[in-house]
Write a protein that holds these residues in place. Structure first.
Motif, PDB file in Angstrom:
ATOM      1  N   PHE A 199     -79.383   0.222   3.165  1.00  0.00           N
ATOM      2  CA  PHE A 199     -79.481   1.457   2.368  1.00  0.00           C
ATOM      3  C   PHE A 199     -78.077   2.025   2.202  1.00  0.00           C
ATOM      4  CE2 PHE A 199     -79.731   6.042   1.940  1.00  0.00           C
ATOM      5  CZ  PHE A 199     -80.753   6.231   1.027  1.00  0.00           C
ATOM      6  N   ASP A 200     -77.631   2.152   0.960  1.00  0.00           N
ATOM      7  CA  ASP A 200     -76.286   2.649   0.686  1.00  0.00           C
ATOM      8  C   ASP A 200     -76.355   3.747  -0.368  1.00  0.00           C
ATOM      9  OD1 ASP A 200     -73.332   2.593   0.803  1.00  0.00           O
ATOM     10  OD2 ASP A 200     -73.487   1.791  -1.227  1.00  0.00           O
ATOM     11  N   ALA A 201     -75.913   4.950  -0.014  1.00  0.00           N
ATOM     12  CA  ALA A 201     -75.926   6.092  -0.933  1.00  0.00           C
ATOM     13  C   ALA A 201     -74.498   6.562  -1.176  1.00  0.00           C
ATOM     14  CB  ALA A 201     -76.768   7.227  -0.352  1.00  0.00           C
ATOM     15  N   GLN A 221     -75.251  17.098  -3.395  1.00  0.00           N
ATOM     16  CA  GLN A 221     -74.722  15.743  -3.242  1.00  0.00           C
ATOM     17  C   GLN A 221     -75.695  14.727  -3.844  1.00  0.00           C
ATOM     18  OE1 GLN A 221     -71.367  15.469  -1.639  1.00  0.00           O
ATOM     19  NE2 GLN A 221     -71.777  17.512  -2.432  1.00  0.00           N
ATOM     20  N   ASN A 222     -75.639  14.600  -5.166  1.00  0.00           N
ATOM     21  CA  ASN A 222     -76.451  13.588  -5.850  1.00  0.00           C
ATOM     22  C   ASN A 222     -75.871  12.211  -5.581  1.00  0.00           C
ATOM     23  OD1 ASN A 222     -76.564  16.128  -7.949  1.00  0.00           O
ATOM     24  ND2 ASN A 222     -78.509  15.058  -7.784  1.00  0.00           N
ATOM     25  N   ALA A 223     -76.742  11.237  -5.430  1.00  0.00           N
ATOM     26  CA  ALA A 223     -76.275   9.903  -5.050  1.00  0.00           C
ATOM     27  C   ALA A 223     -76.834   8.818  -5.940  1.00  0.00           C
ATOM     28  CB  ALA A 223     -76.664   9.612  -3.599  1.00  0.00           C
ATOM     29  N   GLN A 224     -76.044   7.750  -6.023  1.00  0.00           N
ATOM     30  CA  GLN A 224     -76.505   6.461  -6.538  1.00  0.00           C
ATOM     31  C   GLN A 224     -76.855   5.641  -5.303  1.00  0.00           C
ATOM     32  OE1 GLN A 224     -76.362   4.967  -9.809  1.00  0.00           O
ATOM     33  NE2 GLN A 224     -76.677   2.830  -9.263  1.00  0.00           N
ATOM     34  N   TYR A 280     -82.409   0.052  -7.132  1.00  0.00           N
ATOM     35  CA  TYR A 280     -81.407   1.119  -7.252  1.00  0.00           C
ATOM     36  C   TYR A 280     -82.099   2.432  -7.610  1.00  0.00           C
ATOM     37  CZ  TYR A 280     -78.261  -2.877  -7.649  1.00  0.00           C
ATOM     38  OH  TYR A 280     -77.590  -4.051  -7.422  1.00  0.00           O
ATOM     39  N   LYS A 281     -81.526   3.524  -7.134  1.00  0.00           N
ATOM     40  CA  LYS A 281     -81.960   4.868  -7.490  1.00  0.00           C
ATOM     41  C   LYS A 281     -80.724   5.675  -7.890  1.00  0.00           C
ATOM     42  CE  LYS A 281     -86.309   4.225  -6.505  1.00  0.00           C
ATOM     43  NZ  LYS A 281     -87.374   4.314  -7.530  1.00  0.00           N
ATOM     44  N   ARG A 282     -80.936   6.677  -8.738  1.00  0.00           N
ATOM     45  CA  ARG A 282     -79.792   7.469  -9.206  1.00  0.00           C
ATOM     46  C   ARG A 282     -80.176   8.947  -9.322  1.00  0.00           C
ATOM     47  NH1 ARG A 282     -74.758   6.779 -11.128  1.00  0.00           N
ATOM     48  NH2 ARG A 282     -73.971   8.083 -12.816  1.00  0.00           N
ATOM     49  N   TRP A 283     -79.190   9.799  -9.128  1.00  0.00           N
ATOM     50  CA  TRP A 283     -79.343  11.254  -9.205  1.00  0.00           C
ATOM     51  C   TRP A 283     -80.209  11.797  -8.062  1.00  0.00           C
ATOM     52  CZ3 TRP A 283     -75.672  13.104 -11.843  1.00  0.00           C
ATOM     53  CH2 TRP A 283     -75.233  12.503 -13.030  1.00  0.00           C
ATOM     54  N   ILE A 284     -80.121  11.179  -6.902  1.00  0.00           N
ATOM     55  CA  ILE A 284     -80.982  11.567  -5.787  1.00  0.00           C
ATOM     56  C   ILE A 284     -80.272  12.619  -4.929  1.00  0.00           C
ATOM     57  CG2 ILE A 284     -82.408  10.743  -3.913  1.00  0.00           C
ATOM     58  CD1 ILE A 284     -83.008   9.614  -6.792  1.00  0.00           C
ATOM     59  N   GLY A 285     -80.720  13.876  -5.071  1.00  0.00           N
ATOM     60  CA  GLY A 285     -80.115  14.974  -4.327  1.00  0.00           C
ATOM     61  C   GLY A 285     -80.346  14.848  -2.833  1.00  0.00           C
ATOM     62  N   ASN A 286     -79.347  15.257  -2.043  1.00  0.00           N
ATOM     63  CA  ASN A 286     -79.366  15.248  -0.571  1.00  0.00           C
ATOM     64  C   ASN A 286     -79.250  13.854   0.027  1.00  0.00           C
ATOM     65  OD1 ASN A 286     -79.992  17.944  -1.027  1.00  0.00           O
ATOM     66  ND2 ASN A 286     -82.010  17.893  -0.066  1.00  0.00           N
ATOM     67  N   ALA A 287     -79.266  12.820  -0.793  1.00  0.00           N
ATOM     68  CA  ALA A 287     -79.437  11.465  -0.263  1.00  0.00           C
ATOM     69  C   ALA A 287     -78.273  10.972   0.579  1.00  0.00           C
ATOM     70  CB  ALA A 287     -79.690  10.480  -1.411  1.00  0.00           C
ATOM     71  N   THR A 288     -77.069  11.518   0.383  1.00  0.00           N
ATOM     72  CA  THR A 288     -75.917  11.020   1.144  1.00  0.00           C
ATOM     73  C   THR A 288     -75.969  11.440   2.605  1.00  0.00           C
ATOM     74  OG1 THR A 288     -74.598  12.959   0.537  1.00  0.00           O
ATOM     75  CG2 THR A 288     -74.425  11.006  -0.888  1.00  0.00           C
ATOM     76  N   PHE A 289     -76.729  12.489   2.922  1.00  0.00           N
ATOM     77  CA  PHE A 289     -76.792  12.935   4.312  1.00  0.00           C
ATOM     78  C   PHE A 289     -78.216  13.097   4.829  1.00  0.00           C
ATOM     79  CE2 PHE A 289     -76.282  16.695   1.574  1.00  0.00           C
ATOM     80  CZ  PHE A 289     -77.357  17.488   1.961  1.00  0.00           C
ATOM     81  N   ALA A 290     -79.220  12.799   4.004  1.00  0.00           N
ATOM     82  CA  ALA A 290     -80.615  13.019   4.393  1.00  0.00           C
ATOM     83  C   ALA A 290     -81.022  12.120   5.553  1.00  0.00           C
ATOM     84  CB  ALA A 290     -81.538  12.777   3.209  1.00  0.00           C
ATOM     85  N   ASP A 291     -81.902  12.652   6.383  1.00  0.00           N
ATOM     86  CA  ASP A 291     -82.462  11.871   7.493  1.00  0.00           C
ATOM     87  C   ASP A 291     -83.647  11.035   7.034  1.00  0.00           C
ATOM     88  OD1 ASP A 291     -80.948  13.086   9.939  1.00  0.00           O
ATOM     89  OD2 ASP A 291     -81.602  14.811   8.751  1.00  0.00           O
ATOM     90  N   ILE A 329     -87.612   6.094   4.187  1.00  0.00           N
ATOM     91  CA  ILE A 329     -86.478   5.353   4.746  1.00  0.00           C
ATOM     92  C   ILE A 329     -85.687   6.294   5.645  1.00  0.00           C
ATOM     93  CG2 ILE A 329     -84.371   4.076   4.241  1.00  0.00           C
ATOM     94  CD1 ILE A 329     -85.559   3.228   1.614  1.00  0.00           C
ATOM     95  N   GLU A 330     -85.537   5.921   6.897  1.00  0.00           N
ATOM     96  CA  GLU A 330     -84.855   6.777   7.855  1.00  0.00           C
ATOM     97  C   GLU A 330     -83.350   6.492   7.857  1.00  0.00           C
ATOM     98  OE1 GLU A 330     -86.933   7.500  11.579  1.00  0.00           O
ATOM     99  OE2 GLU A 330     -88.624   6.308  10.825  1.00  0.00           O
ATOM    100  N   LYS A 331     -82.594   7.516   8.179  1.00  0.00           N
ATOM    101  CA  LYS A 331     -81.136   7.445   8.171  1.00  0.00           C
ATOM    102  C   LYS A 331     -80.647   6.314   9.072  1.00  0.00           C
ATOM    103  CE  LYS A 331     -77.226  10.663   8.433  1.00  0.00           C
ATOM    104  NZ  LYS A 331     -76.873  12.083   8.733  1.00  0.00           N
ATOM    105  N   GLY A 332     -79.673   5.562   8.566  1.00  0.00           N
ATOM    106  CA  GLY A 332     -79.100   4.471   9.336  1.00  0.00           C
ATOM    107  C   GLY A 332     -79.778   3.132   9.130  1.00  0.00           C
ATOM    108  N   THR A 333     -80.800   3.067   8.282  1.00  0.00           N
ATOM    109  CA  THR A 333     -81.492   1.808   8.025  1.00  0.00           C
ATOM    110  C   THR A 333     -80.561   0.832   7.320  1.00  0.00           C
ATOM    111  OG1 THR A 333     -83.633   2.932   7.843  1.00  0.00           O
ATOM    112  CG2 THR A 333     -83.467   0.727   6.906  1.00  0.00           C
ATOM    113  N   PRO A 334     -80.370  -0.384   7.829  1.00  0.00           N
ATOM    114  CA  PRO A 334     -79.485  -1.362   7.194  1.00  0.00           C
ATOM    115  C   PRO A 334     -79.911  -1.672   5.762  1.00  0.00           C
ATOM    116  CG  PRO A 334     -80.050  -2.058   9.423  1.00  0.00           C
ATOM    117  CD  PRO A 334     -80.933  -0.878   9.109  1.00  0.00           C
TER     118      PRO A 334
END
Length: 427
Positions: A231-233, A246-249, A195-206, A224-229
């Motif tokens: 990976f959930d942000a 957009q900070n993400a868990q 798990y990772k937390r407080w990751i900026g841009n992660a919800t839409f990053a490529d 990790i490239e966008k769309g990789t199975p």
């Protein structure tokens, strides 16, 4: 750029701006953000090249023209202004100090000026660009192979692909050296869990650079490239600071990353410090930009707003407070300019950068709080921008290491004693 000592607003003169949207005429218009002549009291501008001055002006005008008029509703709704992404791309600043691969290859002084102007306009936008350029792109530039740099950096320099940096975990912030996310080699791939937390841009990053501990116990960086199975942000909601970011868990469940996406030149956790030094340097500049925004607004407002028949600027207490703000800003600018020169000369030192980040964020918080107070009730309105900066500076104070963490980095350097980990008393 000349410093305007003793500038006043004469009878009949006004500083024009749009009236507060939805709040009616207040008797004082929201001030147009002042020019750098108000904050460059020691004429540091004279030390810059024509190219540096032109770039700084270009970024400042962009922020005033494109960002300031639209950012408040996005901040209030906690949404990222994607409409600004292609406009930011046209500035050609992504990558900051990185040379080649379509990046501008700025000096540290030049990059600092750019970051200052981004932050003066809005800390969410400067954070977005900082995460993308100083963390994600810099990770690849410093620690990637030539093939990885050629593959990832050019589209990131054009802002066609956005980056994020996944180091912090739910249970590990200051002690992130103990990170628990794992990477296991499986054929021509690595399988990541954690798990990772407080990751900026992660919800839409490529591209998300995720740091994980391998089977040998050492830490590696994985793109990790966008769309990789697996990976959930998920967006972290309810923030009172940097609401546009957009900070993400992040949850990583058997995320399979090609072996070619492991950063080639990462061997231990210490390699991450090369990236964190570059990013922390950028955050220090952000603090100065926010402080300048608060000071400029307070100064312009004090010249307009009248109480007891006189502009606020005519009162002794107001002049004292403005003078203290200017002294702090001048101190920060001189100190940071010298630090930038040292970095340009190859004198890299995490304690020096930590001292800057520690000092600037503390003073920026004080300046913005004072500015908000000087605006009275108007200070809590987003229309005047100070309230947004005041909320956002709280996050700047925390990320990339808190005030106390920076102090301990400096303290360890000047005393030789490591005070990070408390030692239990012997019985």
């Amino acid at each position: 750029m000349k410093a305007t000592h003793g500038t006043t607003v004469g009878p009949g003169q006004t500083i024009h701006g749009a009236f507060p949207s939805g709040n009616g005429k207040s008797g004082v218009e929201p001030p147009v953000l002042g020019g750098p002549e108000h904050s460059d009291y020691y004429l540091l501008d004279n030390l810059l090249t024509d190219e540096q001055r032109a770039l700084r002006t270009k970024v400042r005008e962009f922020m005033d023209r494109e960002v300031s008029p639209v950012i408040n509703p996005y901040w209030e709704r906690a949404e990222f202004p994607f409409e600004l992404q292609p406009k930011l791309a046209q500035l050609d600043i992504a990558g900051f100090q990185i040379s080649g691969y379509g990046c501008p290859g700025m000096s540290n002084v030049t990059a600092g000026l750019v970051i200052l102007e981004l932050a003066r306009g809005d800390l969410s936008i400067s954070t977005f660009m900082g995460v993308h350029s100083a963390l994600a792109m810099m990770s690849i530039a410093l620690l990637g192979s030539e093939e990885q740099k050629q593959r990832f950096l050019p589209p990131m320099a054009r802002l066609e692909k956005i980056g994020a940096f996944g180091l912090t975990e739910p249970a590990h912030g200051t002690d992130v050296v103990k990170l628990e996310t794992t990477a296991r080699r499986d054929g021509d791939s690595y399988v990541l869990n954690g798990y990772k937390r407080w990751i900026g841009n992660a919800t839409f990053a490529d591209y998300v650079i995720v740091w994980a501990r391998g089977e040998d116990g050492h830490v590696g960086g994985y793109v990790i490239e966008k769309g990789t199975p697996g990976f959930d942000a998920q967006v972290i909601k309810g923030k009172t600071a940097l609401r546009c970011v957009q900070n993400a868990q992040i949850s990583l469940t058997d995320v399979r990353v090609p072996a070619g996406n492991r950063l080639a030149n990462v061997n231990t956790f210490r390699d991450t410090e090369k990236v964190l030094l570059a990013s922390r340097f950028c955050v220090a500049w952000e603090s100065i930009g926010a402080a300048i925004a608060g000071y400029e607004t307070a100064l312009a407002y004090a010249k307009q707003r009248k109480q007891f028949g006189m502009p606020l600027a005519a009162f002794q207490l107001i002049q004292y407070r403005l003078s203290r703000m200017l002294a702090d800003i001048t101190d920060m600018l001189c100190m940071q300019y010298r630090l930038s020169q040292l970095l340009d000369e190859g004198e890299y030192s995490m304690p020096r950068v930590a001292l800057a980040k520690m000092h600037y964020t503390e003073r920026a918080r004080a300046i913005l709080a004072d500015s908000r107070d000087m605006l009275g009730g108007n200070g809590i309105l987003l229309d005047y921008h100070v309230a947004r900066h005041l909320c956002d500076i709280e996050a700047i104070d925390t990320y990339e290491g808190t005030d106390t963490v920076q102090a301990l980095i400096v303290g360890r350097d000047i005393t030789g004693y490591n005070a990070f980990v408390p030692v239990a008393p012997s019985h």
